[in-house]
Enzyme design. Structure first.
Site, short mmCIF file in Angstrom:
data_model
loop_
_atom_site.label_atom_id
_atom_site.label_comp_id
_atom_site.label_asym_id
_atom_site.label_seq_id
_atom_site.Cartn_x
_atom_site.Cartn_y
_atom_site.Cartn_z
N SER A 6 20.28 46.22 13.85
CA SER A 6 19.50 45.44 14.82
C SER A 6 18.76 44.30 14.14
CB SER A 6 18.50 46.36 15.53
OG SER A 6 17.68 47.02 14.58
N ASN A 60 10.18 55.71 14.68
CA ASN A 60 10.03 55.80 16.13
C ASN A 60 8.66 55.32 16.61
OD1 ASN A 60 12.56 56.81 15.97
ND2 ASN A 60 12.03 58.93 16.52
N THR A 85 9.07 25.40 58.33
CA THR A 85 9.51 26.80 58.43
C THR A 85 10.99 26.69 58.75
OG1 THR A 85 9.06 26.95 60.79
CG2 THR A 85 7.28 27.61 59.34
N LYS A 126 23.31 7.69 40.53
CA LYS A 126 22.78 9.05 40.57
C LYS A 126 21.57 9.27 39.69
CE LYS A 126 24.77 12.45 41.67
NZ LYS A 126 25.45 13.43 42.47
N ASN A 153 19.99 12.91 38.79
CA ASN A 153 20.14 14.33 39.09
C ASN A 153 18.96 15.16 38.58
OD1 ASN A 153 22.68 13.82 40.21
ND2 ASN A 153 23.65 13.93 38.19
N GLU A 210 17.14 22.18 38.47
CA GLU A 210 18.31 23.05 38.68
C GLU A 210 18.39 24.13 37.61
OE1 GLU A 210 21.87 20.47 40.37
OE2 GLU A 210 20.76 19.38 38.85
N TYR A 252 12.89 59.94 21.61
CA TYR A 252 13.62 58.73 21.22
C TYR A 252 15.13 58.92 21.29
CZ TYR A 252 15.28 54.79 18.45
OH TYR A 252 15.94 53.66 18.04
N GLN A 307 16.93 50.98 21.05
CA GLN A 307 17.03 49.78 20.21
C GLN A 307 17.47 48.58 21.05
OE1 GLN A 307 18.20 49.94 15.99
NE2 GLN A 307 20.16 49.13 16.68
N LYS A 315 15.15 45.33 22.92
CA LYS A 315 14.55 44.09 22.42
C LYS A 315 15.22 42.83 22.95
CE LYS A 315 13.24 46.82 18.65
NZ LYS A 315 14.10 47.90 19.18
N1 ARG Z 1 15.72 50.00 14.96
C1 ARG Z 1 15.27 51.15 15.68
C2 ARG Z 1 14.88 50.72 17.12
O1 ARG Z 1 14.72 49.60 17.32
C3 ARG Z 1 14.10 51.75 15.02
C4 ARG Z 1 13.89 53.19 15.32
C5 ARG Z 1 14.98 54.01 14.70
N2 ARG Z 1 14.71 55.39 14.85
C6 ARG Z 1 15.66 56.30 14.65
N3 ARG Z 1 15.31 57.53 14.89
N4 ARG Z 1 16.88 56.00 14.32
O2 ARG Z 1 14.78 51.50 18.01
#
Ligand code: ARG
Length: 465
Positions: free
Chosen positions: A24, A111, A156, A284, A286, A291, A318, A323, A326
């Protein structure tokens, strides 16, 4: 090679495609400042409670500061093999300060770490969006004050209904954006609790001080349940919901700008800065910015739906699914911020076509309600009957190609003999708006007062930060 953060029991490293799907870092590197702030607070607390030594803490804190400046300066190498921002930073910390770096993760898990980082990020984003919404409100309120008495058609069904003032129309949006700010502020209050110290899911056997880290990071208090702390993303959903509603407001406004700026309506002129020309049709202009504001709403709604779907099937606590929280949040909040900034620019630069607005305001027998109201007020007719009489007069005007103000008195008297010359005083659009002094009504005196009070309120807000 096995992962050096968690690979103790693994004989081989991940498949290439596993690394691809698992990493990530490409998007969560954005959380670096929050991650470092969270780690510093955790480290200070570990030292304060005697869980790690003051000396080790000092080395860790210094290492974290170095990493912050490396990232800010663009001389940090992010590695996909290290998965995410947390492990990228921790690995670099080990390079900088040696094995002592490993003590930072005492009584903590990724976590609670990521939940903390993300809350801090969203909190900052809320503050940023609030500022942008206030800028837009200011631009609208200032335009409203300039045009408190500029008459335009109120619609209206997009049919001319009754004359209103341009200022009144824009103050409507000031109110809407005030509620958007209110929704974000409410979300911020609920969001502002610290997950740090919930550890993986069950809390920790170390005697940590969660109050201390919460306070250090500007949270109001620690979250009370460790499972909840690591597994909910409702704070992100709330902000996406608020963002979606704000985007809806922006999109409606954008739609009006598109329609009003067509030659057919001709109610406003947009500046060169927010329009484009056509490569083939030289005439034109625009309204591309409007838009695009209208279209970008899709990305915000999409992000909200996306995160709802990610979350809806997850058992506590979790799961790695989270992940995927985001990208939608970053996308939606970046998009909204762009939409707001573009809209503020457009509003500041646009000019209402005062003459065209006045003319359009009088079209479509827009003062018919004023005529009916006059019949009620002056002749004591029940409103329904007045409505009927007015309908007859409108039909006469239509047949004869006249505006209401031009219908001769004797023609009106055919519909209702007691009508007098005085009726003409309510048939002009200027008098129509002037008379709507009821609370919240479109009268220029109301608009002026409200626009001034908004401008003042927004100044005071800005001054108090
Ligand atoms: N990159 C992970 C996330 O964004 C961090 C947490 C990872 N935790 C785990 N138990 N693998 O969620």
């Amino acid at each position: 090679m096995t992962n050096k953060m968690w690979g103790g029991r693994f004989a081989s490293g991940p498949a290439e495609i596993m690394e691809e799907i698992n990493a990530s870092i490409d998007f969560d590197k954005r959380l670096f400042a929050q991650d470092i702030a969270g780690s510093k607070a955790h480290c200070r607390m570990l030292a304060e409670t005697g869980i790690i030594s003051g000396e080790d803490a000092a080395a860790i804190l210094q290492g974290l500061d170095t990493i912050a400046s490396e990232i800010e300066g663009g001389d940090f190498t992010f590695s996909r093999a290290l998965e995410d921002i947390h492990m990228n930073i921790e690995a670099r910390l080990a390079e900088l300060v040696g094995p002592v770096a490993g003590r930072l993760h005492t009584a903590r898990s990724r976590n609670d770490q990521v939940a903390t980082d993300f809350r801090l990020y969203v909190r900052d984003a809320i503050d940023h969006l609030d500022g942008l919404l206030a800028d837009l409100q200011r631009a609208l309120a200032e335009k409203a004050l300039d045009h408190a008495a500029t008459v335009m058609p109120g619609f209206t069904h997009l049919q001319p209904a009754q004359p209103v003032t341009f200022g009144h129309h824009y103050l409507a949006y000031v109110e809407m954006f005030a509620r958007d700010r209110g929704r974000l502020t409410d979300a911020r209050k609920r969001l502002n609790e610290s997950p740090l110290g919930a550890a993986a899911l069950a809390g920790t056997s170390f005697a940590i001080d969660r109050e201390m880290t919460a306070k250090d990071l500007g949270f109001d208090r620690p979250m009370q349940n460790s499972l909840d702390a690591v597994s909910d993303r409702d704070f992100a959903l709330e902000v996406l919901a608020a963002a979606s509603i704000a985007a809806t407001h922006l999109s409606r406004m954008a739609e009006e700008i598109v329609v009003w700026s067509t030659p057919g309506f001709g109610l406003i002129t947009l500046s060169d800065k927010f329009t484009t020309g056509s490569s083939i049709m030289p005439q034109k202009r625009n309204p591309d910015a409007a838009e695009l504001v209208r279209a970008k709403t899709g990305a915000v709604f999409g992000a909200f739906t996306q995160l709802l779907i990610v979350m809806k099937g997850l058992p506590l606590a979790y799961s790695k699914d989270m992940q995927e929280d985001k990208v939608p949040v970053f996308t939606a909040l970046d998009t909204l911020s762009l939409m707001l900034t573009a809209m503020t620019g457009m509003v500041r630069d646009m000019e209402p076509n005062v003459q065209a607005m006045r003319k359009a305001a009088g079209a479509g027998y827009s003062t018919a309600t004023d005529l009916a109201d006059w019949l009620v007020r002056e002749l004591g007719l029940p409103f329904r009957e007045a409505h009927h009489v007015t309908g007859e007069i409108v039909a006469y005007a239509e047949e004869n190609g006249l505006t209401l103000a031009r219908v001769p008195l004797d023609a009106m008297q055919k519909a209702e003999p007691r009508i007098t010359q005085d009726v003409f005083s309510v048939l002009s659009v200027a008098n129509s708006v002037k008379s709507r002094k009821s609370l919240g009504g479109t009268a220029p005196s109301n608009v002026r007062k409200l626009a001034r009070s908004w401008i003042k309120r927004l100044e005071t807000d800005a001054a108090s930060g």
